[in-house]
Write an enzyme that holds these catalytic residues in place. Structure first.
Site, PDB file in Angstrom:
ATOM      1  CG  PHE A   1      -1.601   1.198   1.624  1.00 51.88           C
ATOM      2  CD1 PHE A   1      -2.216   2.023   0.680  1.00 51.88           C
ATOM      3  CD2 PHE A   1      -1.650   1.572   2.970  1.00 51.88           C
ATOM      4  CE1 PHE A   1      -2.859   3.189   1.072  1.00 51.88           C
ATOM      5  CE2 PHE A   1      -2.301   2.724   3.364  1.00 51.88           C
ATOM      6  CZ  PHE A   1      -2.883   3.550   2.420  1.00 51.88           C
TER       7      PHE A   1
ATOM      8  CG  PHE B   1       7.857   1.400   2.267  1.00 51.48           C
ATOM      9  CD1 PHE B   1       6.938   2.253   2.860  1.00 51.48           C
ATOM     10  CD2 PHE B   1       8.747   1.930   1.349  1.00 51.48           C
ATOM     11  CE1 PHE B   1       6.909   3.605   2.551  1.00 51.48           C
ATOM     12  CE2 PHE B   1       8.733   3.279   1.034  1.00 51.48           C
ATOM     13  CZ  PHE B   1       7.808   4.118   1.636  1.00 51.48           C
TER      14      PHE B   1
ATOM     15  CD  GLU C   1       3.951 -10.948   6.518  1.00 51.23           C
ATOM     16  OE1 GLU C   1       2.732 -10.692   6.605  1.00 51.23           O
ATOM     17  OE2 GLU C   1       4.440 -11.545   5.554  1.00 51.23           O
ATOM     18  CB  SER C   2       1.753  -4.223   7.465  1.00 44.91           C
ATOM     19  OG  SER C   2       0.742  -4.585   6.539  1.00 44.91           O
TER      20      SER C   2
ATOM     21  CB  THR D   1       3.902   1.700  13.006  1.00 39.98           C
ATOM     22  OG1 THR D   1       2.655   1.881  13.662  1.00 39.98           O
ATOM     23  CG2 THR D   1       4.599   0.533  13.696  1.00 39.98           C
ATOM     24  CG  ASP D   2       0.827   5.478  15.547  1.00 37.88           C
ATOM     25  OD1 ASP D   2       0.745   4.333  15.047  1.00 37.88           O
ATOM     26  OD2 ASP D   2      -0.162   6.232  15.680  1.00 37.88           O
ATOM     27  CD  GLU D   3      -0.411  -0.373  15.110  1.00 34.86           C
ATOM     28  OE1 GLU D   3      -0.432  -1.468  15.646  1.00 34.86           O
ATOM     29  OE2 GLU D   3      -0.989  -0.125  14.034  1.00 34.86           O
TER      30      GLU D   3
ATOM     31  CE1 TYR E   1       3.358  -3.961  11.563  1.00 39.98           C
ATOM     32  CE2 TYR E   1       1.970  -2.639  13.024  1.00 39.98           C
ATOM     33  CZ  TYR E   1       2.794  -2.737  11.904  1.00 39.98           C
ATOM     34  OH  TYR E   1       3.053  -1.616  11.144  1.00 39.98           O
TER      35      TYR E   1
ATOM     36  CB  ALA F   1       6.569  -6.802  19.868  1.00 38.61           C
TER      37      ALA F   1
ATOM     38  CE  LYS G   1       7.393  -1.422  11.057  1.00 36.83           C
ATOM     39  NZ  LYS G   1       7.970  -1.491   9.690  1.00 36.83           N
TER      40      LYS G   1
ATOM     41  CG  ASN H   1      -0.282   5.616   6.147  1.00 36.75           C
ATOM     42  OD1 ASN H   1       0.461   5.890   5.222  1.00 36.75           O
ATOM     43  ND2 ASN H   1       0.078   5.840   7.402  1.00 36.75           N
TER      44      ASN H   1
ATOM     45  N   PRO I   1     -17.457  -5.326  10.252  1.00 36.17           N
ATOM     46  CG  PRO I   1     -15.665  -6.814  10.048  1.00 36.17           C
ATOM     47  CD  PRO I   1     -16.510  -5.867   9.258  1.00 36.17           C
TER      48      PRO I   1
ATOM     49  N   GLY J   1      -5.595  -7.401  23.512  1.00 36.02           N
ATOM     50  CA  GLY J   1      -4.512  -6.407  23.641  1.00 36.02           C
ATOM     51  C   GLY J   1      -4.755  -5.158  22.804  1.00 36.02           C
TER      52      GLY J   1
HETATM   53  P1  NAD Z   1       1.583  -3.731   3.166  1.00 36.45           P
HETATM   54  O1  NAD Z   1       1.288  -4.959   3.961  1.00 36.45           O
HETATM   55  O2  NAD Z   1       0.526  -3.155   2.297  1.00 36.45           O
HETATM   56  O3  NAD Z   1       2.845  -4.020   2.217  1.00 36.45           O
HETATM   57  C1  NAD Z   1       3.981  -4.703   2.647  1.00 36.45           C
HETATM   58  C2  NAD Z   1       4.806  -5.058   1.413  1.00 36.45           C
HETATM   59  O4  NAD Z   1       6.015  -5.700   1.862  1.00 36.45           O
HETATM   60  C3  NAD Z   1       4.115  -6.036   0.466  1.00 36.45           C
HETATM   61  O5  NAD Z   1       4.276  -5.603  -0.871  1.00 36.45           O
HETATM   62  C4  NAD Z   1       4.841  -7.353   0.699  1.00 36.45           C
HETATM   63  O6  NAD Z   1       4.859  -8.205  -0.434  1.00 36.45           O
HETATM   64  C5  NAD Z   1       6.233  -6.853   1.062  1.00 36.45           C
HETATM   65  N1  NAD Z   1       6.997  -7.817   1.855  1.00 36.45           N
HETATM   66  C6  NAD Z   1       6.571  -8.509   2.953  1.00 36.45           C
HETATM   67  N2  NAD Z   1       7.552  -9.296   3.401  1.00 36.45           N
HETATM   68  C7  NAD Z   1       8.629  -9.086   2.598  1.00 36.45           C
HETATM   69  C8  NAD Z   1       9.955  -9.594   2.580  1.00 36.45           C
HETATM   70  N3  NAD Z   1      10.364 -10.500   3.470  1.00 36.45           N
HETATM   71  N4  NAD Z   1      10.798  -9.157   1.627  1.00 36.45           N
HETATM   72  C9  NAD Z   1      10.393  -8.247   0.689  1.00 36.45           C
HETATM   73  N5  NAD Z   1       9.144  -7.741   0.662  1.00 36.45           N
HETATM   74  C10 NAD Z   1       8.276  -8.153   1.612  1.00 36.45           C
HETATM   75  O7  NAD Z   1       2.121  -2.673   4.198  1.00 36.45           O
HETATM   76  P2  NAD Z   1       1.894  -1.083   4.246  1.00 36.45           P
HETATM   77  O8  NAD Z   1       0.615  -0.803   4.905  1.00 36.45           O
HETATM   78  O9  NAD Z   1       2.181  -0.524   2.899  1.00 36.45           O
HETATM   79  O10 NAD Z   1       3.055  -0.676   5.251  1.00 36.45           O
HETATM   80  C11 NAD Z   1       4.375  -0.412   4.764  1.00 36.45           C
HETATM   81  C12 NAD Z   1       5.271  -0.099   5.936  1.00 36.45           C
HETATM   82  O11 NAD Z   1       4.778   1.030   6.633  1.00 36.45           O
HETATM   83  C13 NAD Z   1       5.361  -1.227   6.966  1.00 36.45           C
HETATM   84  O12 NAD Z   1       6.689  -1.312   7.403  1.00 36.45           O
HETATM   85  C14 NAD Z   1       4.448  -0.771   8.091  1.00 36.45           C
HETATM   86  O13 NAD Z   1       4.885  -1.271   9.318  1.00 36.45           O
HETATM   87  C15 NAD Z   1       4.604   0.727   8.001  1.00 36.45           C
HETATM   88  N6  NAD Z   1       3.443   1.510   8.484  1.00 36.45           N
HETATM   89  C16 NAD Z   1       2.190   1.234   8.000  1.00 36.45           C
HETATM   90  C17 NAD Z   1       1.114   2.020   8.430  1.00 36.45           C
HETATM   91  C18 NAD Z   1      -0.291   1.795   7.890  1.00 36.45           C
HETATM   92  O14 NAD Z   1      -1.224   2.442   8.354  1.00 36.45           O
HETATM   93  N7  NAD Z   1      -0.486   0.924   6.896  1.00 36.45           N
HETATM   94  C19 NAD Z   1       1.325   3.054   9.343  1.00 36.45           C
HETATM   95  C20 NAD Z   1       2.620   3.294   9.802  1.00 36.45           C
HETATM   96  C21 NAD Z   1       3.669   2.518   9.345  1.00 36.45           C
END
Ligand code: NAD
Length: 337
Positions: free
Chosen positions: A12, A82, A85-86, A126-128, A151, A153, A155, A181, A206, A276
């Site tokens: 994303f 980026f 696992e999110s 992340t702020d988490e 998750y 933990a 990060k 986001n 849900p 949690g």
């Molecule tokens: P997402 O789950 O949409 O995308 C994660 C991407 O990482 C995917 O394309 C996946 O294929 C790839 N990926 C997973 N494991 C991998 C590996 N071992 N090697 C290479 N690629 C791998 O996540 P997102 O929502 O786009 O979040 C991106 C980053 O931003 C994450 O690190 C997340 O912790 C952080 N973040 C997300 C949010 C949110 O609201 N979504 C907020 C703050 C921070």
């Protein structure tokens, strides 16, 4: 900043970031390293398939040999990590992939980074990692780390590794921590796209517990601008918080979404609360304003309306995810190469 390695760019935020960089900076080239897990969707960047400034490489950030050979064969000015696992709920079911990608993967990237002459490492966090707030107060960059889910933990562990590499090896790294986001291309397992796509099909939405948990919402483009500002203006070893100044209870956002979609509140289905479950996140992002000149620009309701319109206009994208067809795109594009 001419050659940037983006990891997790098929997800994303990563895909929005790549689109932002390639649109804003004609001189920038991007290599997108992504494992293509269930969350990685090559179709998110379909329009760049024939752009010579964009290169996709399938691989795992936790694969030491693969990452080192990539960094040996191409010079990068910066890495923006980026890849992760999110999804909190998935981490509760099985934390293994979270430890492997979010912690081991970051460690492999950091070690590979040390061996090569790269100017910046941006860890997208992340702020988490700060845990949960009560009714009052905000997370600042000084708030102690106190994660509550597997998750967050994982990060937090990655953030601490990045910090230790800055202190121990003078690695030029910076950490960003952002709130929730929303926007185009978000996988429809997360609250806003899940609720939009369910409601569009008149399926229940849900809501955990009584829906009183509070999140601060930021449009993904504002987050991408923040990461870009960090990359270009951020100080090594610092942490920058980004938030949208849009705190809202889950139940309020659910009702707002249903109202904007013209759907009845009877679609709301209250389900057992997440174990949690953090009560409230709220971000103080004054440091980003002061040091990076960054502020969120997209007002929540108009951002949400734009996001709903995007999902309405891109139902085929959602359908291909729900049917699993998006997973075939890699073979169609790269299968014969
Ligand atoms: P997402 O789950 O949409 O995308 C994660 C991407 O990482 C995917 O394309 C996946 O294929 C790839 N990926 C997973 N494991 C991998 C590996 N071992 N090697 C290479 N690629 C791998 O996540 P997102 O929502 O786009 O979040 C991106 C980053 O931003 C994450 O690190 C997340 O912790 C952080 N973040 C997300 C949010 C949110 O609201 N979504 C907020 C703050 C921070």
């Amino acid at each position: 900043m001419k050659q940037i390695l983006v990891t997790g760019g098929c997800g994303f935020i990563g895909s929005n970031f790549i689109r932002y960089e390639l649109s804003e900076y004609p001189g920038v080239s991007i290599t997108n390293l992504d494992k293509l897990t269930y969350a990685g969707n090559l179709e998110n960047l379909k329009e760049f398939e024939s752009d010579s400034r964009y290169n996709f490489v399938r691989g795992d950030i936790a694969d030491h040999d693969f990452v080192n050979s990539l960094l040996s064969s191409t010079h990068f000015d910066a890495v923006v990590n980026f890849a992760a696992e999110s999804h909190v709920d998935r981490s509760i079911l099985d934390s293994g992939p979270f430890i492997q990608t979010n912690i081991v993967g970051t460690q492999v990237l950091l070690d590979a980074f040390r061996k090569h002459n790269i100017n910046r490492f941006i860890q997208v966090s992340t702020d988490e990692v700060y845990g949960s707030l009560g009714a009052e107060g905000f997370f600042t960059e000084e708030t102690p780390i106190a994660p509550n889910s597997p998750y967050s933990a994982s990060k937090a562990a990655a953030d601490l590794l990045v910090r230790s590499y800055v202190k121990t090896f003078q690695l030029p790294a910076i950490i960003t921590r952002c709130s929730n986001n929303y926007g185009p291309y978000q996988f429809p397992e997360k609250l806003i796209p899940l609720f939009i796509s369910n409601a569009m099909e008149d399926k229940p939405v849900p809501v955990y517990g009584e829906g009183t948990n509070v999140r601060d919402w930021i449009h993904v483009l504002d987050h991408c601008r923040g990461i870009d500002a960090t990359l270009r203006k951020g100080a090594i070893g610092e942490v920058y918080n980004f938030g949208g100044n849009s705190e809202m209870q889950n139940i309020k956002i659910t009702k707002l979404l249903l109202g904007l979609l013209g759907k009845p509140e009877t679609l709301i289905k209250y389900v057992t609360d997440r174990p949690g479950h953090d009560l409230r996140y709220a971000i103080d992002c004054r440091k980003a304003k002061l040091e990076l000149g960054w502020e969120p620009e997209i007002e929540f309701q108009s951002g949400l309306e734009g996001t709903i319109k995007w999902y309405q206009d891109n139902q085929e994208w959602v359908n291909r995810i729900r049917s699993g067809d998006y997973l075939k795109f890699y073979d169609q594009q790269y299968g014969n190469r």
